[in-house]
Motif scaffolding. Structure first.
Motif, mmCIF file in Angstrom:
data_model
loop_
_atom_site.group_PDB
_atom_site.id
_atom_site.type_symbol
_atom_site.label_atom_id
_atom_site.label_comp_id
_atom_site.label_asym_id
_atom_site.label_seq_id
_atom_site.Cartn_x
_atom_site.Cartn_y
_atom_site.Cartn_z
ATOM 1 N N GLN A 1 0.633 -1.232 0.236
ATOM 2 C CA GLN A 1 0.033 0.123 0.184
ATOM 3 C C GLN A 1 0.704 1.334 0.080
ATOM 4 O OE1 GLN A 1 -3.411 -0.064 -0.635
ATOM 5 N NE2 GLN A 1 -2.461 2.080 -0.898
ATOM 6 N N ALA A 2 2.004 1.212 0.530
ATOM 7 C CA ALA A 2 2.806 2.726 0.876
ATOM 8 C C ALA A 2 3.477 2.445 -0.646
ATOM 9 C CB ALA A 2 4.067 2.253 1.499
ATOM 10 N N ALA A 3 3.680 1.465 -1.321
ATOM 11 C CA ALA A 3 4.356 1.489 -2.572
ATOM 12 C C ALA A 3 3.415 2.064 -3.666
ATOM 13 C CB ALA A 3 5.029 0.208 -3.122
ATOM 14 N N ILE A 4 1.928 1.755 -3.311
ATOM 15 C CA ILE A 4 1.089 2.012 -4.283
ATOM 16 C C ILE A 4 1.054 3.767 -4.341
ATOM 17 C CG2 ILE A 4 -1.314 1.885 -4.997
ATOM 18 C CD1 ILE A 4 -1.115 -0.984 -4.439
ATOM 19 N N ASP A 5 0.896 4.271 -2.977
ATOM 20 C CA ASP A 5 0.777 5.542 -2.748
ATOM 21 C C ASP A 5 1.921 6.350 -3.356
ATOM 22 O OD1 ASP A 5 -1.475 4.975 -1.385
ATOM 23 O OD2 ASP A 5 -0.421 5.106 0.737
ATOM 24 N N ALA A 6 2.907 5.726 -3.616
ATOM 25 C CA ALA A 6 4.232 6.401 -4.018
ATOM 26 C C ALA A 6 3.938 6.450 -5.819
ATOM 27 C CB ALA A 6 5.499 5.889 -3.833
ATOM 28 N N VAL A 7 3.284 5.979 -6.424
ATOM 29 C CA VAL A 7 2.837 5.958 -7.901
ATOM 30 C C VAL A 7 2.112 7.087 -8.062
ATOM 31 C CG1 VAL A 7 1.708 4.849 -9.913
ATOM 32 C CG2 VAL A 7 2.879 3.479 -7.790
ATOM 33 N N ARG A 8 2.904 7.983 -8.797
ATOM 34 C CA ARG A 8 2.335 9.259 -9.310
ATOM 35 C C ARG A 8 3.161 9.979 -10.440
ATOM 36 N NH1 ARG A 8 5.690 9.842 -5.312
ATOM 37 N NH2 ARG A 8 7.219 11.622 -5.312
ATOM 38 N N PRO A 9 2.657 10.733 -11.154
ATOM 39 C CA PRO A 9 3.190 11.436 -11.996
ATOM 40 C C PRO A 9 4.397 12.292 -11.554
ATOM 41 C CG PRO A 9 1.091 11.963 -12.542
ATOM 42 C CD PRO A 9 1.080 10.909 -11.343
ATOM 43 N N GLY A 10 5.726 12.109 -11.911
ATOM 44 C CA GLY A 10 6.843 12.763 -11.418
ATOM 45 C C GLY A 10 7.702 11.761 -10.568
ATOM 46 N N GLY A 11 7.084 10.796 -10.112
ATOM 47 C CA GLY A 11 7.756 9.962 -9.390
ATOM 48 C C GLY A 11 8.454 9.261 -9.991
ATOM 49 N N THR A 12 9.177 8.009 -9.742
ATOM 50 C CA THR A 12 9.958 6.951 -10.244
ATOM 51 C C THR A 12 9.574 5.646 -9.845
ATOM 52 O OG1 THR A 12 11.739 6.727 -8.806
ATOM 53 C CG2 THR A 12 11.911 8.806 -10.445
ATOM 54 N N ALA A 13 9.911 4.696 -10.774
ATOM 55 C CA ALA A 13 9.721 3.226 -10.321
ATOM 56 C C ALA A 13 10.646 2.857 -9.013
ATOM 57 C CB ALA A 13 10.019 2.236 -11.566
ATOM 58 N N GLU A 14 11.889 3.582 -9.343
ATOM 59 C CA GLU A 14 12.837 3.385 -8.163
ATOM 60 C C GLU A 14 12.378 3.978 -6.729
ATOM 61 O OE1 GLU A 14 16.534 2.305 -6.340
ATOM 62 O OE2 GLU A 14 15.538 1.747 -8.412
ATOM 63 N N GLU A 15 11.630 4.950 -6.650
ATOM 64 C CA GLU A 15 10.977 5.407 -5.569
ATOM 65 C C GLU A 15 10.138 4.394 -5.004
ATOM 66 O OE1 GLU A 15 11.388 10.161 -6.293
ATOM 67 O OE2 GLU A 15 9.603 8.931 -6.437
ATOM 68 N N VAL A 16 9.133 3.805 -5.826
ATOM 69 C CA VAL A 16 8.223 2.883 -5.432
ATOM 70 C C VAL A 16 8.931 1.633 -4.898
ATOM 71 C CG1 VAL A 16 6.313 1.205 -6.440
ATOM 72 C CG2 VAL A 16 6.637 3.553 -7.423
ATOM 73 N N HIS A 17 9.786 1.052 -5.419
ATOM 74 C CA HIS A 17 10.559 0.048 -4.956
ATOM 75 C C HIS A 17 11.251 0.461 -3.598
ATOM 76 C CE1 HIS A 17 13.485 -3.304 -4.388
ATOM 77 N NE2 HIS A 17 14.440 -2.616 -4.417
ATOM 78 N N LEU A 18 11.876 1.200 -3.567
ATOM 79 C CA LEU A 18 12.513 1.696 -2.153
ATOM 80 C C LEU A 18 11.402 2.079 -0.931
ATOM 81 C CD1 LEU A 18 15.377 4.235 -3.257
ATOM 82 C CD2 LEU A 18 15.523 1.647 -2.471
ATOM 83 N N THR A 19 10.261 2.487 -1.421
ATOM 84 C CA THR A 19 9.182 2.565 -0.504
ATOM 85 C C THR A 19 8.813 1.287 0.084
ATOM 86 O OG1 THR A 19 8.441 4.662 -1.344
ATOM 87 C CG2 THR A 19 6.889 3.473 -0.111
ATOM 88 N N ALA A 20 8.585 0.308 -0.671
ATOM 89 C CA ALA A 20 8.147 -0.904 -0.396
ATOM 90 C C ALA A 20 9.387 -1.614 0.471
ATOM 91 C CB ALA A 20 7.784 -1.866 -1.536
#
Length: 441
Positions: free
Chosen positions: A298-317
């Motif tokens: 859920q934290a990783a999904i919340d990080a999915v947004r325009p301007g973010g990165t797939a790397e941020e999604v991974h590091l969040t999880a």
């Protein structure tokens, strides 16, 4: 679904605009042998299909922005042949290639060698993916070689071979509204299959029974079938990331991990993973780890947004997982140090997601040089953290030994997420995943 030639025409126009004055040669997929003289069901090359919508083997598309209007999209296809069609089915032939698929000109496939030179002459470069198309590549190289041989007399030749992939894959990475709608359909059918699987699972069944029910739902709902080899993994089998034997008995007290999605008529895919207790009730250890993976997702999904990165999604999880594992005693030390050293990798050894589209592991760059690529509207990625507790990988030096009560627990939760204006859309939300939904009353 009815094929819309205009949609593919717009894609070709965008592609040729970026080609400049290079000429592109884009082959279709060939038939692939399964065994002896039996072939696998045909699966079209995704780049070719994206540009043409043409779903027959061995064809070759020429995209020729250097040619005049009316000569820029040329298809070479298997001709109509009633004797062949008796054995292998309907063919569109050259007339269908023009009338149905919008080719400016179409020729029988056996004329490719004789006509390739005339169509490539005058192009500044030839866009062709080397190393993938052994039947077509010699013809392209011979044509280019002949241009170079006569360049001193003619004064012109293609300057070189260039890869069409960077342009095509950048276009494919950001989905059009039509594509998002088709992916929603693939996700809907995939989610239905997961709900069905959970509803019928009981101790004593076999993994194969669950796989059969899932894939039967795909087919009976109009999908082509599974998008990839379905993973139906009970107990410790779930700790094998690409487990596909799907032949073991489902045991009372174990979890069942199902990673399965369908491919629909125009090849768009769903990709969902759910994990739940076979008997309908989590043990304390299963509940702790499931809750942790769900929080990380859920934290990783919340990080999915325009301007973010797939790397941020991974590091969040990853950060949520490592913090939770330290709290549970499965890791020790400070979170930042554990992540930097990779001391978590015996429990979580993969990235948190991948692009999704015409291919399950879809095309598109994750990095642009040294920088992660920014997420933009229309991108679709999976978000799939997991934990896999087993003796398969050694515990890193300095980390705690794993108590037996945790071993054999494999959990992954995966959703398909589209980047939209202001945030994201979970396209697979119809597949339940809450703790309450995973248990029975």
């Amino acid at each position: 679904m009815a094929m819309d030639p205009a949609l593919y025409g717009r894609r070709r126009e965008r592609f040729m605009a970026e080609l400049g004055s290079a000429a592109a040669v884009i082959p279709a997929a060939p038939l692939a042998t399964h065994h002896a003289d039996c072939e696998w069901p045909f699966r079209q090359n995704s780049d070719f299909f994206y540009l043409t919508g043409f779903d027959e083997p061995d064809a070759v598309a020429l995209l020729l922005p250097h040619r005049p209007e009316g000569e820029r999209f040329v298809l070479f296809v298997h001709p109509k042949d009633p004797a062949a069609e008796v054995w292998t089915g309907f063919r569109w032939g050259t007339e269908g290639a023009v009338e149905r698929f919008g080719a400016d000109i179409a020729y029988p496939l056996d004329q490719l060698q004789g006509r390739l030179t005339e169509f490539l002459d005058g192009a500044d470069a030839i866009a062709f993916r080397v190393g993938r198309h052994p039947q077509v590549e010699p013809l392209v190289l011979q044509t280019w070689g002949r241009q170079l041989d006569r360049a001193s007399r003619s004064g012109s030749a293609a300057l070189g071979l260039v890869a069409p992939c960077p342009i095509l894959h950048r276009l494919r990475l950001c989905k059009e509204p039509h594509e998002l709608d088709r992916m929603r359909e693939a996700c809907r059918l995939s989610a239905e299959a997961h709900e069905l699987a959970r509803s019928i699972t009981e101790p004593g069944m076999n993994e194969a029974q669950i796989q059969s029910a899932i894939e039967a739902h795909f087919r009976s709902s109009g999908a082509r079938g599974p998008a990839y080899g379905s993973i139906v993994a009970g107990g410790d089998n779930a700790c094998v990331l690409h487990y596909t034997a799907n032949s073991a008995e489902l045991r009372d007290g174990d979890l069942l991990l199902i990673d399965a999605g369908c491919s629909i008529s125009d090849y768009y895919n769903g990709d969902i993973t759910r994990t739940f207790p076979i008997n309908g009730h989590f043990t304390a250890e299963q509940r702790d780890l499931y809750s942790l993976v769900l929080s990380a997702q859920q934290a990783a999904i919340d990080a999915v947004r325009p301007g973010g990165t797939a790397e941020e999604v991974h590091l969040t999880a990853l950060t949520v997982l490592v913090d939770g594992l330290i709290e549970l005693g499965l890791l020790s030390g400070d979170s930042e140090g554990v992540i930097e050293r990779g001391d978590y990798r015996h429990l979580y050894m993969h990235r948190t997601g991948h692009w999704l589209g015409l291919d399950v592991h879809d095309v598109g760059a994750y990095r642009l040089g040294e920088k992660p690529a920014n997420l933009t509207e229309g991108m679709v990625l999976t978000v799939e953290p997991g934990l896999y507790v087993s003796d398969r990988l050694a515990v890193p030096e300095g980390q705690p030994a794993i108590d037996d009560r945790w071993k054999g627990i494999g959990i992954r939760i995966e959703d398909d997420v589209a980047v939209v204006n202001g945030g994201c859309e979970v396209m697979t939300a119809a597949a339940q995943k809450s703790l309450a939904a995973m248990e029975r009353p």
